[in-house]
Design a protein around this motif. Structure first.
Motif: not given
Length: 401
Positions: A77-80, A18-22, A181-189, A96-100
């Motif tokens: 770590q950025q790999s989760g 899963p990908t989660l906000l801090i 453009e910047a992008s990751n699992r939580l969005g784009v800016a 499971s990898c947690l992406y926070v």
């Protein structure tokens, strides 16, 4: 014995990767396959290799164990982060990898420069906070204004972590639109668009053939000469130069007082710039390729560097971009001939007279004495008599009509 299919997984974790906000909370479950004779009480959890407390567990069925994670911090770590379900003997059943983390911020502070009008390099900052705790991709895009299609830069990290290099296929005399453009699992800016013309952001190689030399016997001055960067000699441009120098025992180049060196241009001698205390930067040398530094310490080794700012290329109104500094070139100022601590100018004259007389004495000894065994006060007295006779003879000759 239990018959197990080779393809069967010992257990399944849900949710998977899963990908989660801090600051978020998560309840994960580990369900053991029916093919394995394990119960919920036979299981435990680890996060990044650290065993989680049993108080956070809950049995949701005979073969399902959950774990509750509250107020999650950013991934280490950025790999989760690794969330693993284990059997009682330490065996790994599932992972499971947690992406926070945080969504990317809008990239800011885009700056670009062109080396000799042949390429374009741009760099940027990732935002006010910067750290997202997740792997974030940055893509530099550009296109000609008004027409043309979007292009994507390919050569990243050439001038730092947040940079990209466009090696060719750029047009002059036309504005470009550039953005990141910047992008990751939580969005784009997406950054603001920067508008620029290649001719307005030109930089070049450092000046070549830098020479530093003494100015005759002047104790406080050095002459600096250099050649304009070869790559720009065929283009219509103006250049201004800057000189930086330091004494030999100084470890840093520092900016001190400024001084304008006005000279006669290429090949000119420049003028005297006084009251400079090293290390210094001499600004506004102008389009000349020589300058005289003054106010230096006698008998001191100086290291000198020069850099170039090409501007007004083909009529551009922009200020230009400074090149790197040239390699340091060393030279020393002449030593002072004044007697240490002496303020009387006659002291220098007496010193010079003494040296001249000693030179005459040793010349006479070489001609009239045999070896050094007879060298003493008596021999010195004989030389003085000879010297006085010589002076009288010259004076009489000078008086004859």
């Amino acid at each position: 014995p239990l018959s197990v299919s080779p393809a069967a997984d010992p257990a399944v974790i849900s949710p998977q990767d899963p990908t989660l906000l801090i600051g978020s909370s998560l309840v994960a479950t580990c369900t053991v396959s029916p093919d394995f004779p394990l119960k919920a009480e036979d299981l435990y959890w680890t996060l990044n290799g650290r065993r989680l407390p049993a108080a956070s567990y809950a049995a949701l069925g005979p073969s399902t164990l959950s774990v509750a994670l509250a107020r999650l911090n950013g991934s280490r770590q950025q790999s989760g982060d690794n969330l693993v379900c284990h059997s009682r003997d330490g065996g790994i059943l599932a992972g499971s990898c947690l992406y926070v983390g945080l969504p990317p911020e809008k990239p800011v502070n885009i700056t670009c420069w062109s080396k000799n009008m042949k390429d374009l390099t741009c760099k940027w900052a990732p935002g006010t906070e910067g750290e997202t705790f997740l792997h974030t991709n940055y893509t530099l895009k550009y296109k000609r204004r008004w027409y043309g299609q979007d292009n994507t830069c390919q050569e990243y990290h050439t001038a730092g972590t947040y940079s990209c290099h466009i090696p060719k296929d750029l047009a002059l005399f036309t504005p470009y639109e550039i953005w990141v453009e910047a992008s990751n699992r939580l969005g784009v800016a997406v950054s603001d668009v920067v508008m620029l013309d290649i001719l307005d952001v030109v930089t070049t190689d450092p000046p070549s053939d830098v020479h530093v030399s003494r100015v005759g016997d002047l104790e406080d001055q050095l002459s600096v000469r250099w050649s304009s960067p070869p790559a720009l000699k065929d283009f219509l441009f103006q250049a201004k130069y800057q000189i930086q120098y330091r004494v030999e025992d100084s470890s840093e180049w520092k900016v001190g007082g400024h001084c304008q060196c006005r000279g006669t241009g290429r090949g000119g001698r420049g003028s005297r710039c006084s009251h400079l205390l090293p290390p210094q930067v001499v600004d506004d040398v102008g389009n000349q390729t020589s300058c005289r530094l003054a106010g230096l310490r006698p008998g001191t080794v100086y290291f000198v560097q020069v850099r170039c700012n090409p501007f007004s290329i083909y009529g551009s109104k922009k200020a230009g971009i400074w090149s790197d500094w040239s390699n340091p070139t060393a030279a020393s100022t002449p030593r002072s001939e004044r007697v240490a601590g002496g303020c009387d100018p006659k002291g220098g004259e007496q010193n010079t007279t003494l040296r001249r007389e000693l030179k005459q004495f040793f010349g006479w000894v070489k001609k009239h004495a045999y070896g050094c065994s007879n060298l003493g006060i008596k021999l010195y007295d004989q030389w003085r008599v000879w010297l006085q006779k010589s002076h009288k003879t010259r004076n009489q000759v000078g008086k004859e009509p």
